[in-house]
Design a protein around this motif. Sequence first.
Motif, short mmCIF file in Angstrom:
data_model
loop_
_atom_site.label_atom_id
_atom_site.label_comp_id
_atom_site.label_asym_id
_atom_site.label_seq_id
_atom_site.Cartn_x
_atom_site.Cartn_y
_atom_site.Cartn_z
N ASN A 7 0.87 -1.17 0.00
CA ASN A 7 0.00 0.00 0.00
C ASN A 7 0.90 1.21 0.00
OD1 ASN A 7 -2.34 1.55 0.12
ND2 ASN A 7 -2.60 1.34 2.33
N TYR A 25 -0.78 -1.88 4.86
CA TYR A 25 -2.05 -2.28 4.23
C TYR A 25 -3.12 -2.28 5.33
CZ TYR A 25 -5.35 -4.82 1.29
OH TYR A 25 -6.45 -5.18 0.56
N TYR A 141 -5.26 1.81 -0.68
CA TYR A 141 -6.28 1.05 0.05
C TYR A 141 -6.53 1.74 1.38
CZ TYR A 141 -4.72 -2.41 -3.35
OH TYR A 141 -4.37 -3.04 -4.53
#
Length: 399
Positions: A7, A25, A141
């Motif tokens: 991420n 993440y 994300y």
Amino acid sequence: MSNEQSNRGVVYKGAGKVAVESIAYPELAMGKRKCEHGVILKVLTTNICGSDQHMVRGRTTAEEGLVLGHEITGIILEKGRDVEFVDVGDIVSVPFNIACGRCRNCKTGLTGICLNVNPSRPGAAYGYVDMGGWVGGQSEYVMVPYADFNLLKFPDPDQAKEKIKDLTLLSDIFPTGFHGCVTAGVGPGSTVYVAGAGPVGLAAAVSAQLLGAACVIVGDMIPDRLEQARSFGCETIDLREDGSMEDKIEAITKEREVDCFVDCVGFEAHGCGCGQSHEEAPAAVLNSAMQVTRAGGSIGIPGLYVTEDPGAQDEASKQGALSMRFGLGWAKSHSFHTGQCPVMKYHRGLMQSILFDKVKIADAVNVQMISLDQAPQGYADFDGGAAKKFVIDPHGEFS
């Protein structure tokens, strides 16, 4: 989903600096407990906001390392056990306010001041100072809690992608501008002054038109932004020019006051025109509002005012204490409405206005799509007064 997935996000690195860095993440977790009411989104679009710029300029107490971004649109990749009414694959708009849906404020629609999502004060937001410590969404994300309550599902995914430049604005600036107009009492036949032609000001101007205003006047000191306001039918006032506000309004409306005033500038206001210096004057817009709003009129204040401003020029302003001519507002029986927009009060109706082509909000605010890696340059251009709304496309799906 594996927690080892990569991420990246836009990270505040101190006054004047942001960087795109690897970040964790997201997990379906709140602290040490599982967040069964949350979802993980793949971010489709996420916007740079003027409120972000206040932090990046060093005008708040934001700490380095904060992942920025509170304007989020995405597709659900994973959901917790308790999420019932949205599903994996849905494309959704995320209100910038984080709200539990359970407290007394949420139950009355005051989702901007939820009592349960921020231990330090009512109200929370993604990636923002003093707003509960939630990770921001200028990233690939992000995790969204209380998903059933918070998320607005778009009815047709293909249509949502086709209109993404407009729909991405539902997370904040379109509802915020609309809220400013509603609380200023804008309705059919109103004359409206909008202070500031940044993205929220332009969104407010479009909202005033949508609400039936007869005349919308936008004031700013940046020619390109004023030209953008004129592009969809607004009258404009160049605040660099000398002369009284009353004279300038009278030249447009034949009257020296307006019915409704919307402050889309906030605490980084400057004195302008009328023989004033162009130095910072954080109460300048509020005092102007009381001066030019008719007796009995209302003043909507979606522009941001802070409790602490370390970059202010005087000690009072550093604590959010402004020198306002409040007696004038009292004498004219003005109504003032402040605070975060409760996005959920408006976002479904505004979505419908977009889907049925009743408003072209992306054109009005001049959306420009950029990549995640272009975010630092987007911040710099926006800070320089670009007449654009920068929308980040983290996965390159719309470029």
